[in-house]
Design a protein around this motif. Structure first.
Motif, PDB file in Angstrom:
ATOM      1  N   MET A   1      -1.825  -4.522   0.277  1.00  0.00           N
ATOM      2  CA  MET A   1      -2.124  -4.552   1.623  1.00  0.00           C
ATOM      3  C   MET A   1      -2.866  -6.040   1.810  1.00  0.00           C
ATOM      4  O   MET A   1      -3.851  -6.152   1.176  1.00  0.00           O
ATOM      5  N   SER A   2      -2.106  -6.908   2.945  1.00  0.00           N
ATOM      6  CA  SER A   2      -2.664  -7.980   3.507  1.00  0.00           C
ATOM      7  C   SER A   2      -2.980  -7.709   4.847  1.00  0.00           C
ATOM      8  O   SER A   2      -1.892  -7.562   5.618  1.00  0.00           O
ATOM      9  N   VAL A   3      -4.219  -7.607   5.394  1.00  0.00           N
ATOM     10  CA  VAL A   3      -4.430  -7.276   6.648  1.00  0.00           C
ATOM     11  C   VAL A   3      -4.389  -8.662   7.427  1.00  0.00           C
ATOM     12  O   VAL A   3      -5.011  -9.669   6.794  1.00  0.00           O
TER      13      VAL A   3
ATOM     14  N   PRO B   1     -11.345  -2.384  -5.364  1.00  0.00           N
ATOM     15  CA  PRO B   1     -12.622  -2.825  -4.806  1.00  0.00           C
ATOM     16  C   PRO B   1     -12.196  -4.332  -3.984  1.00  0.00           C
ATOM     17  O   PRO B   1     -11.176  -4.997  -4.382  1.00  0.00           O
ATOM     18  N   PHE B   2     -12.720  -4.591  -2.682  1.00  0.00           N
ATOM     19  CA  PHE B   2     -12.486  -5.594  -1.989  1.00  0.00           C
ATOM     20  C   PHE B   2     -13.396  -6.978  -2.296  1.00  0.00           C
ATOM     21  O   PHE B   2     -14.272  -6.879  -2.328  1.00  0.00           O
ATOM     22  N   GLY B   3     -12.550  -8.031  -2.256  1.00  0.00           N
ATOM     23  CA  GLY B   3     -13.499  -9.441  -2.246  1.00  0.00           C
ATOM     24  C   GLY B   3     -13.432  -9.742  -3.982  1.00  0.00           C
ATOM     25  O   GLY B   3     -14.365 -10.435  -4.089  1.00  0.00           O
ATOM     26  N   TYR B   4     -12.587  -9.349  -4.646  1.00  0.00           N
ATOM     27  CA  TYR B   4     -13.035  -9.682  -6.271  1.00  0.00           C
ATOM     28  C   TYR B   4     -11.443 -10.155  -6.804  1.00  0.00           C
ATOM     29  O   TYR B   4     -10.305  -9.744  -6.167  1.00  0.00           O
ATOM     30  N   TYR B   5     -11.512 -10.973  -8.006  1.00  0.00           N
ATOM     31  CA  TYR B   5     -10.491 -11.002  -8.773  1.00  0.00           C
ATOM     32  C   TYR B   5     -10.369  -9.794  -9.593  1.00  0.00           C
ATOM     33  O   TYR B   5     -11.220  -9.350 -10.071  1.00  0.00           O
ATOM     34  N   LYS B   6      -9.188  -9.353  -9.747  1.00  0.00           N
ATOM     35  CA  LYS B   6      -9.095  -8.195 -10.697  1.00  0.00           C
ATOM     36  C   LYS B   6      -7.739  -8.211 -11.485  1.00  0.00           C
ATOM     37  O   LYS B   6      -6.559  -8.881 -11.116  1.00  0.00           O
TER      38      LYS B   6
ATOM     39  N   LEU C   1     -14.872 -13.462  -3.132  1.00  0.00           N
ATOM     40  CA  LEU C   1     -15.740 -13.751  -1.830  1.00  0.00           C
ATOM     41  C   LEU C   1     -17.065 -14.241  -2.254  1.00  0.00           C
ATOM     42  O   LEU C   1     -17.802 -13.558  -3.173  1.00  0.00           O
TER      43      LEU C   1
ATOM     44  N   PRO D   1     -12.514 -11.200   6.518  1.00  0.00           N
ATOM     45  CA  PRO D   1     -12.854 -10.256   5.396  1.00  0.00           C
ATOM     46  C   PRO D   1     -13.451  -9.079   6.062  1.00  0.00           C
ATOM     47  O   PRO D   1     -13.146  -7.608   5.519  1.00  0.00           O
TER      48      PRO D   1
ATOM     49  N   PHE E   1      -4.740  -6.832  -1.027  1.00  0.00           N
ATOM     50  CA  PHE E   1      -4.164  -8.064  -1.758  1.00  0.00           C
ATOM     51  C   PHE E   1      -3.916  -8.911  -0.893  1.00  0.00           C
ATOM     52  O   PHE E   1      -3.132  -9.152   0.055  1.00  0.00           O
ATOM     53  N   ALA E   2      -4.385 -10.192  -0.945  1.00  0.00           N
ATOM     54  CA  ALA E   2      -4.460 -11.389  -0.145  1.00  0.00           C
ATOM     55  C   ALA E   2      -3.365 -12.268  -0.016  1.00  0.00           C
ATOM     56  O   ALA E   2      -3.432 -13.312   0.444  1.00  0.00           O
ATOM     57  N   HIS E   3      -2.106 -11.863  -0.908  1.00  0.00           N
ATOM     58  CA  HIS E   3      -1.135 -12.711  -1.236  1.00  0.00           C
ATOM     59  C   HIS E   3      -0.100 -12.331  -0.410  1.00  0.00           C
ATOM     60  O   HIS E   3       1.314 -13.163  -0.789  1.00  0.00           O
TER      61      HIS E   3
ATOM     62  N   LEU F   1      -4.198 -14.327   7.147  1.00  0.00           N
ATOM     63  CA  LEU F   1      -5.148 -13.151   6.829  1.00  0.00           C
ATOM     64  C   LEU F   1      -6.288 -13.076   7.851  1.00  0.00           C
ATOM     65  O   LEU F   1      -6.761 -14.069   8.497  1.00  0.00           O
ATOM     66  N   ALA F   2      -6.560 -11.697   8.092  1.00  0.00           N
ATOM     67  CA  ALA F   2      -7.827 -11.357   8.965  1.00  0.00           C
ATOM     68  C   ALA F   2      -9.038 -11.635   8.161  1.00  0.00           C
ATOM     69  O   ALA F   2      -9.001 -11.938   7.065  1.00  0.00           O
TER      70      ALA F   2
HETATM   71  C1  LIG Z   1      -7.654 -12.331  -5.531  1.00  0.00           C
HETATM   72  C2  LIG Z   1      -6.846 -11.374  -6.272  1.00  0.00           C
HETATM   73  O1  LIG Z   1      -6.860 -11.124  -7.346  1.00  0.00           O
HETATM   74  C3  LIG Z   1      -7.075 -10.077  -5.194  1.00  0.00           C
HETATM   75  N1  LIG Z   1      -5.992  -8.973  -5.567  1.00  0.00           N
HETATM   76  C4  LIG Z   1      -7.501  -9.970  -4.085  1.00  0.00           C
HETATM   77  O2  LIG Z   1      -6.263 -10.273  -3.090  1.00  0.00           O
HETATM   78  N2  LIG Z   1      -8.718 -10.155  -3.453  1.00  0.00           N
HETATM   79  C5  LIG Z   1      -8.913 -10.433  -2.161  1.00  0.00           C
HETATM   80  C6  LIG Z   1      -8.941  -9.235  -1.501  1.00  0.00           C
HETATM   81  O3  LIG Z   1      -9.676  -8.203  -2.295  1.00  0.00           O
HETATM   82  C7  LIG Z   1      -9.985  -9.511  -0.305  1.00  0.00           C
HETATM   83  N3  LIG Z   1      -9.488  -9.892   1.044  1.00  0.00           N
HETATM   84  C8  LIG Z   1      -9.987 -10.886   1.768  1.00  0.00           C
HETATM   85  N4  LIG Z   1      -9.170 -11.123   2.991  1.00  0.00           N
HETATM   86  C9  LIG Z   1      -8.277  -9.797   3.040  1.00  0.00           C
HETATM   87  C10 LIG Z   1      -7.285  -9.624   3.858  1.00  0.00           C
HETATM   88  N5  LIG Z   1      -7.142 -10.066   4.970  1.00  0.00           N
HETATM   89  N6  LIG Z   1      -6.209  -8.630   3.361  1.00  0.00           N
HETATM   90  C11 LIG Z   1      -6.678  -7.897   2.134  1.00  0.00           C
HETATM   91  N7  LIG Z   1      -7.578  -8.250   1.289  1.00  0.00           N
HETATM   92  C12 LIG Z   1      -8.394  -9.435   1.606  1.00  0.00           C
HETATM   93  O4  LIG Z   1     -10.678 -10.519  -0.848  1.00  0.00           O
HETATM   94  C13 LIG Z   1     -10.235 -11.141  -1.980  1.00  0.00           C
HETATM   95  C14 LIG Z   1     -10.092 -12.721  -1.903  1.00  0.00           C
HETATM   96  O5  LIG Z   1      -9.190 -13.100  -0.814  1.00  0.00           O
END
Ligand SMILES: C[C@@H](O)[C@H](N)C(=O)N[C@H]1[C@@H](O)[C@H](n2cnc3c(N)ncnc32)O[C@@H]1CO
Length: 147
Positions: free
Chosen positions: A43-45, A116-121, A20, A91, A81-83, A88-89
């Motif tokens: 979790m995907s919000v 951590p939120f907002g990273y590739y991990k 992000l 950020p 986990f945004a997948h 998606l909500a």
């Molecule tokens: C990318 C992949 O390797 C990694 N695992 C990843 O998913 N990164 C996500 C979450 O950490 C976060 N994020 C953003 N929006 C959301 C959402 N609605 N719910 C949860 N996470 C979110 O922002 C990153 C990019 O979408």
């Protein structure tokens, strides 16, 4: 909110890059993390959760507590986990929901880490493979329907 719950021998992650424009600020020590004997919760919000984030937090905590007691896990890894959803909500809402879930689980007596939120991990996970080791849950605020 979509959750994938994996009862694991361990989960470890390493932050690689920003996913992000404004990821969650993190310390050097938060760039890597690991828990052993853990219930990993990916979790995907979702957009629908924005109508009542507090309610979604409480419902998620109830579900996670239920699975943790079934698999006898007292450590939880909250993993953004945004997948798991195509709706998606935003950020800022998602981060607050995940931070609140982390806080509430600690109040309930669990040892908790949050990735951590907002990273590739990069991450490694060792699923235990027993019948309850892989579960999913969908949570929606009252009045919303599951799409
Ligand atoms: C990318 C992949 O390797 C990694 N695992 C990843 O998913 N990164 C996500 C979450 O950490 C976060 N994020 C953003 N929006 C959301 C959402 N609605 N719910 C949860 N996470 C979110 O922002 C990153 C990019 O979408």
């Amino acid at each position: 909110m979509r959750m994938l719950l994996i009862h694991s021998d361990y989960l470890e992650y390493e932050v690689k890059d920003r996913a992000l424009k404004n990821p969650e600020p993190i310390s050097e020590e938060q760039k890597k993390g690991r828990l052993d004997e853990v219930l990993a919760v990916f979790m995907s919000v979702e957009k629908a959760d924005e109508t009542n984030p507090d309610e979604v937090v409480e419902k998620a905590v109830i579900e996670i507590k239920d699975v943790a007691s079934q698999v006898k896990a007292d450590r939880i890894f909250v993993y953004p986990f945004a997948h798991l959803s195509s709706e998606l909500a935003k950020p800022d809402v998602a981060l607050k929901v995940l931070q609140r879930i982390e806080e509430r689980l600690r109040q309930e007596g669990f040892e908790v880490k949050r990735a951590p939120f907002g990273y590739y991990k990069a991450f490694r996970l060792s699923c235990k493979g027993h019948p309850l080791a892989e579960l999913s849950r969908t949570i929606v605020p009252s009045g919303e329907t599951v799409s």
